[in-house]
Design a protein around this motif. Structure first.
Motif, PDB file in Angstrom:
ATOM      1  N   PHE A   1      23.421  11.348  -9.003  1.00  0.00           N
ATOM      2  CA  PHE A   1      22.206   9.920  -9.486  1.00  0.00           C
ATOM      3  C   PHE A   1      21.273  10.531  -8.423  1.00  0.00           C
ATOM      4  O   PHE A   1      21.470  10.435  -7.075  1.00  0.00           O
ATOM      5  CB  PHE A   1      23.208   9.214  -9.129  1.00  0.00           C
ATOM      6  CG  PHE A   1      22.229   7.992  -9.888  1.00  0.00           C
ATOM      7  CD1 PHE A   1      21.888   7.385 -11.605  1.00  0.00           C
ATOM      8  CD2 PHE A   1      21.555   7.004  -9.096  1.00  0.00           C
ATOM      9  CE1 PHE A   1      20.877   6.399 -11.743  1.00  0.00           C
ATOM     10  CE2 PHE A   1      20.789   5.940  -9.343  1.00  0.00           C
ATOM     11  CZ  PHE A   1      20.915   5.882 -10.349  1.00  0.00           C
ATOM     12  N   PHE A   2      19.135  10.685  -8.687  1.00  0.00           N
ATOM     13  CA  PHE A   2      18.644  10.263  -7.783  1.00  0.00           C
ATOM     14  C   PHE A   2      18.362   8.387  -8.256  1.00  0.00           C
ATOM     15  O   PHE A   2      17.562   8.582  -9.687  1.00  0.00           O
ATOM     16  CB  PHE A   2      17.794  11.455  -8.293  1.00  0.00           C
ATOM     17  CG  PHE A   2      16.697  11.303  -7.538  1.00  0.00           C
ATOM     18  CD1 PHE A   2      16.958  10.937  -6.120  1.00  0.00           C
ATOM     19  CD2 PHE A   2      15.359  11.870  -8.011  1.00  0.00           C
ATOM     20  CE1 PHE A   2      15.922  11.249  -5.246  1.00  0.00           C
ATOM     21  CE2 PHE A   2      14.164  12.037  -7.169  1.00  0.00           C
ATOM     22  CZ  PHE A   2      14.878  11.344  -5.308  1.00  0.00           C
ATOM     23  N   ALA A   3      17.956   7.938  -7.758  1.00  0.00           N
ATOM     24  CA  ALA A   3      17.266   6.495  -7.566  1.00  0.00           C
ATOM     25  C   ALA A   3      16.274   6.766  -7.815  1.00  0.00           C
ATOM     26  O   ALA A   3      15.618   5.898  -9.274  1.00  0.00           O
ATOM     27  CB  ALA A   3      17.832   5.694  -6.806  1.00  0.00           C
ATOM     28  N   PRO A   4      15.355   7.289  -7.676  1.00  0.00           N
ATOM     29  CA  PRO A   4      14.100   6.731  -7.670  1.00  0.00           C
ATOM     30  C   PRO A   4      13.636   8.069  -9.321  1.00  0.00           C
ATOM     31  O   PRO A   4      12.749   7.143  -9.697  1.00  0.00           O
ATOM     32  CB  PRO A   4      13.265   8.138  -6.500  1.00  0.00           C
ATOM     33  CG  PRO A   4      14.201   8.060  -5.439  1.00  0.00           C
ATOM     34  CD  PRO A   4      15.466   7.800  -6.410  1.00  0.00           C
TER      35      PRO A   4
ATOM     36  N   PHE B   1       0.759  -1.023  -0.193  1.00  0.00           N
ATOM     37  CA  PHE B   1      -0.112  -0.789  -0.160  1.00  0.00           C
ATOM     38  C   PHE B   1       0.655   1.480  -0.283  1.00  0.00           C
ATOM     39  O   PHE B   1       2.051   1.599   0.367  1.00  0.00           O
ATOM     40  CB  PHE B   1      -0.432   0.457   1.344  1.00  0.00           C
ATOM     41  CG  PHE B   1      -1.024  -0.032   2.455  1.00  0.00           C
ATOM     42  CD1 PHE B   1      -0.275   1.094   3.133  1.00  0.00           C
ATOM     43  CD2 PHE B   1      -0.046  -1.507   3.635  1.00  0.00           C
ATOM     44  CE1 PHE B   1       0.730   1.393   4.750  1.00  0.00           C
ATOM     45  CE2 PHE B   1       0.592  -1.116   4.605  1.00  0.00           C
ATOM     46  CZ  PHE B   1       0.568   0.140   4.995  1.00  0.00           C
ATOM     47  N   VAL B   2       0.781   2.221  -0.348  1.00  0.00           N
ATOM     48  CA  VAL B   2       0.928   3.872  -0.328  1.00  0.00           C
ATOM     49  C   VAL B   2       0.991   4.347   0.542  1.00  0.00           C
ATOM     50  O   VAL B   2      -0.602   4.166   1.103  1.00  0.00           O
ATOM     51  CB  VAL B   2       0.586   4.361  -1.184  1.00  0.00           C
ATOM     52  CG1 VAL B   2       0.894   5.569  -1.946  1.00  0.00           C
ATOM     53  CG2 VAL B   2       1.394   3.471  -3.411  1.00  0.00           C
ATOM     54  N   ASP B   3       1.259   5.047   1.635  1.00  0.00           N
ATOM     55  CA  ASP B   3       1.190   6.415   2.146  1.00  0.00           C
ATOM     56  C   ASP B   3       0.686   7.331   1.945  1.00  0.00           C
ATOM     57  O   ASP B   3       1.172   8.642   0.915  1.00  0.00           O
ATOM     58  CB  ASP B   3       2.164   6.753   3.178  1.00  0.00           C
ATOM     59  CG  ASP B   3       1.344   7.442   4.829  1.00  0.00           C
ATOM     60  OD1 ASP B   3       0.917   7.873   4.479  1.00  0.00           O
ATOM     61  OD2 ASP B   3       2.590   7.202   5.593  1.00  0.00           O
TER      62      ASP B   3
ATOM     63  N   PRO C   1       7.738   8.444  -5.507  1.00  0.00           N
ATOM     64  CA  PRO C   1       6.627   7.574  -5.346  1.00  0.00           C
ATOM     65  C   PRO C   1       6.855   6.180  -4.522  1.00  0.00           C
ATOM     66  O   PRO C   1       6.335   5.624  -3.944  1.00  0.00           O
ATOM     67  CB  PRO C   1       5.270   6.454  -6.604  1.00  0.00           C
ATOM     68  CG  PRO C   1       5.823   8.481  -6.767  1.00  0.00           C
ATOM     69  CD  PRO C   1       7.297   8.564  -6.529  1.00  0.00           C
ATOM     70  N   VAL C   2       8.435   5.711  -4.918  1.00  0.00           N
ATOM     71  CA  VAL C   2       9.297   4.897  -4.505  1.00  0.00           C
ATOM     72  C   VAL C   2       8.901   4.568  -3.092  1.00  0.00           C
ATOM     73  O   VAL C   2       9.400   3.667  -2.052  1.00  0.00           O
ATOM     74  CB  VAL C   2      10.299   5.026  -4.698  1.00  0.00           C
ATOM     75  CG1 VAL C   2      11.356   5.619  -4.312  1.00  0.00           C
ATOM     76  CG2 VAL C   2      11.661   3.242  -3.929  1.00  0.00           C
TER      77      VAL C   2
END
Length: 360
Positions: A290-293, A115-117, A127-128
């Motif tokens: 670098f931004f992994a999301p 689920f998402v908060d 979102p990650v």
């Protein structure tokens, strides 16, 4: 009434922190209260603090006191109160939490596995970080890997992203990849991926003298050098740099040494955040944070739902099992343990082959 504890740091000096205790307000409709039992503390969390304003990490778990913030962590929690019909008391979840004992959440987009908060203040954040795994629904869940999951999954997921990013860009035409802070766990994850790919460039791991023996023992890098041996790196061949240190002095020297052969630098971490100012020799036009999301969202669009998660999970599980050969995880409980662990991590005093899992 439930009492919650959280560890607050000074935003302008994350080494300084204090424990704040207060009562949890009554739950609103659709809300749940999660009790965070354990979470990992690594250099990754230092990066969250250093980049708190630039990337927005302070926004996930805002506090009222000015100048202070809560460092986000990865861990496991149990739902202890629920006003949501689809998320029962006793549910165990994994995800992104504050360095605290409890978190009030607003579950949304509830599915069998996650689920998402949906808390309003988190709506515009990556979102990650807002997605939580419902542990009971994982088909291959292994409780014996919980500590490794907390410590390594966020790091090795980033490692997989970096490797996939470089591969997607054909390594910028490089025949050599230099990994700075080669003893860091995210760097080791990258090294696992590179070593398993016969088509990848040769790898050079750069670390401090005290870590040379342990990095060489891993057998993952083609060559291991120290920071005072940067001039030994072959400057005649095209090179990419994966930088976990954020040490401006080192990057400036290395860029100056490589010159036109430096094709691209991916700035990933800031383990040496005290030396984060970049000198004149630093080549900004061929360097990028670098931004992994962001990479994960790109792959979601290209690969479709769930594909990236499966590939990252498979990579993490394989490398986590291999990492048992060299990684020691210290599991501690209590306010004092949280303070001790954070001090060790923020001061850079945790050895590269050790990690902390703690809880209030």
């Amino acid at each position: 009434m439930t009492t919650t504890s959280q560890f607050l740091v000074q935003k302008d000096n994350i080494r300084e922190g204090r424990i704040d205790t207060r009562e949890v307000p009554p739950l609103g409709d659709g809300a749940v209260l999660a009790r965070i039992d354990h979470f990992a503390l690594t250099a990754n969390n230092v990066t969250y603090g250093v980049m708190g304003d630039r990337i927005g990490y302070w926004k996930f778990f805002p506090v009222e006191s000015e100048g202070e913030g809560v460092i986000p962590v990865w861990g496991f929690a149990e739902i202890v109160e629920s006003a949501h019909p689809e998320v029962p008391v006793g549910e165990r979840i994994y995800g992104f939490f504050p360095m605290a004992s409890h978190l009030v959440m607003q579950p949304a987009k509830v599915s069998e596995g996650r689920f998402v908060d949906g808390a309003q203040h988190r709506a515009g954040l990556p979102p990650v970080y807002n997605s939580y795994t419902r542990v009971g629904a994982e088909p291959d869940y292994d409780g014996d890997l919980d500590d490794a999951h907390m410590v390594l999954f966020p790091l090795y997921a980033t490692s997989f992203c970096i490797y996939d990013f470089m591969q997607d860009h054909d390594w910028y035409g490089a025949s050599q990849v230099v990994v700075l802070s080669a003893s860091s766990k995210t760097a080791i994850g990258c090294a696992y991926a590179i070593a398993a790919d016969a088509s990848a460039p040769r790898s050079v791991g750069v670390t401090s003298p005290r870590n040379v023996a342990s990095v060489e023992k891993l057998g993952l890098y083609d060559e291991v050098l120290t920071y005072d041996s940067l001039d030994d790196i072959d400057a005649s061949i095209p090179t990419v740099i994966i930088d976990m240190s954020g040490d401006g002095g080192v990057l400036g020297r290395l860029h100056d040494h490589l010159g036109d052969s430096m094709k691209y630098t991916s700035n990933v971490g800031v383990t040496h955040y005290d030396a984060n100012t970049m000198p004149p020799g630093f080549i900004r036009e061929r360097s990028e944070m670098f931004f992994a999301p962001g990479h994960i969202q790109k792959r979601h669009k290209e690969w479709g739902p769930g594909v990236f998660e499966k590939r990252a999970h498979d990579f993490w599980k394989d490398t986590a099992l291999k990492s048992r050969d060299w990684l020691t995880i210290h599991r501690e409980q209590g306010d004092g343990a949280v303070k001790q662990a954070w001090s060790a991590v923020a001061m850079g005093k945790t050895p590269a082959d050790e990690a902390w899992v703690v809880g209030f």
